[in-house]
Design a protein around this motif. Structure first.
Motif, mmCIF file in Angstrom:
data_model
loop_
_atom_site.group_PDB
_atom_site.id
_atom_site.type_symbol
_atom_site.label_atom_id
_atom_site.label_comp_id
_atom_site.label_asym_id
_atom_site.label_seq_id
_atom_site.Cartn_x
_atom_site.Cartn_y
_atom_site.Cartn_z
ATOM 1 N N PHE A 277 27.518 46.619 -42.260
ATOM 2 C CA PHE A 277 28.086 46.091 -43.494
ATOM 3 C C PHE A 277 29.296 45.223 -43.161
ATOM 4 O O PHE A 277 30.080 45.551 -42.274
ATOM 5 C CB PHE A 277 28.522 47.232 -44.413
ATOM 6 C CG PHE A 277 27.418 48.195 -44.753
ATOM 7 C CD1 PHE A 277 26.769 48.132 -45.979
ATOM 8 C CD2 PHE A 277 27.007 49.152 -43.835
ATOM 9 C CE1 PHE A 277 25.745 49.020 -46.285
ATOM 10 C CE2 PHE A 277 25.981 50.041 -44.130
ATOM 11 C CZ PHE A 277 25.344 49.967 -45.360
ATOM 12 N N ASN A 278 29.436 44.135 -43.874
ATOM 13 C CA ASN A 278 30.559 43.235 -43.650
ATOM 14 C C ASN A 278 31.837 43.887 -44.174
ATOM 15 O O ASN A 278 32.065 43.952 -45.382
ATOM 16 C CB ASN A 278 30.316 41.902 -44.345
ATOM 17 C CG ASN A 278 31.365 40.871 -44.023
ATOM 18 O OD1 ASN A 278 32.429 41.182 -43.488
ATOM 19 N ND2 ASN A 278 31.094 39.616 -44.360
ATOM 20 N N SER A 281 34.561 41.971 -46.443
ATOM 21 C CA SER A 281 34.257 41.644 -47.834
ATOM 22 C C SER A 281 34.493 42.859 -48.718
ATOM 23 O O SER A 281 34.036 43.966 -48.408
ATOM 24 C CB SER A 281 32.798 41.189 -47.954
ATOM 25 O OG SER A 281 32.398 41.127 -49.312
ATOM 26 N N LYS A 283 33.113 43.503 -51.398
ATOM 27 C CA LYS A 283 31.833 43.941 -51.962
ATOM 28 C C LYS A 283 31.142 44.964 -51.077
ATOM 29 O O LYS A 283 30.480 45.893 -51.566
ATOM 30 C CB LYS A 283 30.922 42.731 -52.187
ATOM 31 C CG LYS A 283 29.586 43.098 -52.830
ATOM 32 C CD LYS A 283 28.795 41.870 -53.252
ATOM 33 C CE LYS A 283 28.281 41.088 -52.074
ATOM 34 N NZ LYS A 283 27.343 40.005 -52.507
ATOM 35 N N THR A 284 31.274 44.830 -49.771
ATOM 36 C CA THR A 284 30.539 45.707 -48.847
ATOM 37 C C THR A 284 31.431 46.642 -48.030
ATOM 38 O O THR A 284 30.928 47.524 -47.350
ATOM 39 C CB THR A 284 29.686 44.860 -47.884
ATOM 40 O OG1 THR A 284 30.487 43.812 -47.329
ATOM 41 C CG2 THR A 284 28.497 44.255 -48.610
ATOM 42 N N PHE A 365 22.933 42.114 -53.279
ATOM 43 C CA PHE A 365 23.277 41.966 -51.871
ATOM 44 C C PHE A 365 22.204 41.152 -51.150
ATOM 45 O O PHE A 365 21.026 41.199 -51.514
ATOM 46 C CB PHE A 365 23.373 43.325 -51.172
ATOM 47 C CG PHE A 365 24.330 44.282 -51.815
ATOM 48 C CD1 PHE A 365 25.679 44.255 -51.509
ATOM 49 C CD2 PHE A 365 23.873 45.208 -52.737
ATOM 50 C CE1 PHE A 365 26.562 45.146 -52.094
ATOM 51 C CE2 PHE A 365 24.744 46.111 -53.334
ATOM 52 C CZ PHE A 365 26.099 46.071 -53.016
ATOM 53 N N ASP A 415 26.200 40.017 -45.912
ATOM 54 C CA ASP A 415 26.553 41.222 -46.674
ATOM 55 C C ASP A 415 26.183 42.449 -45.847
ATOM 56 O O ASP A 415 27.024 43.275 -45.531
ATOM 57 C CB ASP A 415 25.809 41.268 -48.009
ATOM 58 C CG ASP A 415 26.301 40.226 -49.000
ATOM 59 O OD1 ASP A 415 27.457 39.778 -48.859
ATOM 60 O OD2 ASP A 415 25.530 39.856 -49.901
#
Length: 521
Positions: A277-278, A281, A283-284, A365, A415
């Protein structure tokens, strides 16, 4: 991803030589020599050992470059070094004699010189790496033109294996060609059994031809190897069946045809492929999201029903066969056990916690995969499982060439990504380094002081193998279960079929089978 990627465990340039011109010097009339026909599953990205970040480049480099030692099957034998040496000063100092007859492919002698790169267990590495010390303080020096001495921060039992990855680079030509070094055959000088010919940097077919200047050239019986990139499993199987390939890598249902025949050779790869997972970010970079996928993925179903190619389900960051318990001899993964068992309710609970933490009721994603047939199957399975388990999720699967996967990962342009770190040393500390702050192959850009502390502690416990092993077990659990920075899925197996006209084929989890050890029957 040996730095499969093959993200390598570490590379040091310890040899260089002066010379006048780069000249083609293979004295064999290759037009009259029988050609070994082989394949690779994807394109070579670079032949510069310093810049290598993928397994396919490493596979090609295994044939043309040679370290201080090399693998012959599963055995470590002397290569550029005259012999396997015993360390002095409590196991921290290694003094190698470079062979007098070691030469580069242009005829220049290989001599011991200051390194252009280093491995992290060298004395003063960290200080030099951050600029607190000058490079001349690094724990490596040339005693004379044929003697190189390497000083480690502490005794390292696996150093003999690591020395197989200590690859020399001709610094004269490196300086001459600069960024072009290793980008095409014309910008390469090699010290191994073969030279690489006809590779432009972008084409999918090239040759390995015997390097007549190689110190052990007389023992090299396979003089000419034609390499083609073949990405389609059906094409690979058909080419072997029609005798257009002498060695082929199989996958999918084509393995069944050969699995119980004399042609079949299966070798576990020293890599665990999983979902990263990034962490840069918002989001992740979320523990609930990571653990949701940890509980979601059915590794047994993927390896047995989806892949069906001999790959092994894996829920640890450390591959099977990398390290054993110093007391009982049990494999590291057996002691580690299963980090995540499939649990739909826990997966859904973690997903709900994720949505709550971001203040939304849905999320989309992109999940990136290699564009080979096996990765496409795995991607489709995960996409289906996620979208039928997590309310409000949308997964866009993205299938691109391996080189593009590597490029996007290095730029943090993803992502989630399905990738793996291949290692070339049988020690759990190397695959676990993937989560170390500042490590060049830290795909996700994880930065966790607690995790770093475990790795630092293990580095101080070399003399106490029991405590070190226990610390690495704790680190593995923290990385893969507690924080779930990586969601492991499977450990791949390289399934080769080899013609019965060839002898000397020896698979190895850490390096490609060496053509120089093969022969025509």
């Amino acid at each position: 991803m040996n730095k499969n990627i093959r993200w390598a465990a570490g590379v040091i340039i310890v040899a260089a030589i002066s010379g006048i011109l780069f000249t083609k010097n293979n004295d064999v009339d290759v037009s009259k020599v029988r050609t070994l026909q082989v394949m690779m599953k994807d394109d070579v990205m670079t032949m510069n050992p310093i810049m290598t970040t993928d397994i396919y480049s490493s596979q090609a480099q295994d044939q043309v470059y040679e370290g201080l030692y090399r693998y012959k099957g599963n055995k470590v034998v002397p290569a550029m070094a005259e012999k396997i040496v015993k360390p002095s000063q409590n196991g921290t100092v290694y003094t190698f004699k470079i062979r007098d007859n070691a030469k580069w492919s242009n005829g220049d002698k290989v001599t011991a010189q200051a390194p252009a790169d280093a491995i992290s267990i060298m004395k003063n590495y960290d200080s030099v790496h951050v600029g607190a010390m000058t490079p001349d303080k690094l724990g490596v020096k040339a005693i004379d033109s044929h003697t190189v001495q390497i000083t480690l921060t502490q005794a390292t039992p696996s150093f003999d294996k690591l020395a197989t990855a200590i690859i020399p680079v001709n610094t004269k030509n490196y300086a001459k060609w600069g960024n072009k070094y290793g980008t095409a055959s014309e910008y390469m000088v090699t010290n191994g059994a073969y030279q690489m010919n006809g590779w432009t940097g972008t084409n999918s077919s090239f040759m390995f031809t015997k390097n007549s200047n190689y110190w052990s050239a007389k023992r090299v019986q396979i003089e000419k190897v034609k390499v083609r990139v073949i990405k389609t499993p059906m094409t690979a199987a058909n080419e072997f069946k029609n005798k257009h390939l002498d060695i082929a890598q199989l996958s999918d249902e084509y393995i069944k045809t050969y699995k119980n025949t004399k042609y079949y050779h299966a070798t576990p790869q020293a890599v665990v492929r999983g979902i990263y997972f990034n962490e840069t970010s918002d989001k992740t970079n979320n523990q609930h999201l990571r653990q949701a996928f940890g509980y979601l993925i059915d590794r047994e179903a993927i390896t047995s029903n989806v892949m069906n190619d001999g790959s092994m389900p894996q829920s640890n960051a450390v591959p099977k066969g990398i390290m054993t318990n110093p007391i009982t001899g049990a494999d590291f993964t057996k002691d580690a056990g299963t980090q995540f068992k499939v649990d739909k309710k826990k997966a859904q609970s973690e997903w709900s916690a994720y949505l709550q933490s971001i203040g939304k009721n849905n999320a989309t994603f992109t999940m990136t995969f290699d564009d080979d047939s096996t990765s496409r199957k795995v991607g489709a399975y995960i996409q289906y499982a996620a979208e039928h388990t997590f309310k409000g999720i949308s997964i866009n699967t993205k299938y691109v060439p391996h080189s593009q996967v590597v490029s996007e990962v290095l730029k943090q342009d993803f992502d989630m990504v399905n990738i793996g770190l291949s290692v070339n040393v049988p020690d759990a500390v190397y695959p676990l380094a993937i989560g170390k702050t500042g490590y060049g192959l830290n795909f996700s850009k994880v930065s966790d002081k607690t995790y770093d502390g475990y790795l630092t502690m293990a580095a101080t416990q070399v003399s106490d193998t029991k405590k070190r092993y226990e610390t690495l077990q704790v680190a593995n659990e923290y990385f893969t279960k507690i924080k779930a920075y990586m969601v492991p899925i499977y450990q791949p197996v390289t399934a080769n079929v080899v013609t019965d006209k060839i002898g000397g084929f020896k698979g190895n989890s850490f390096h490609s089978p060496a053509y120089q050890d093969m022969y025509w029957k």
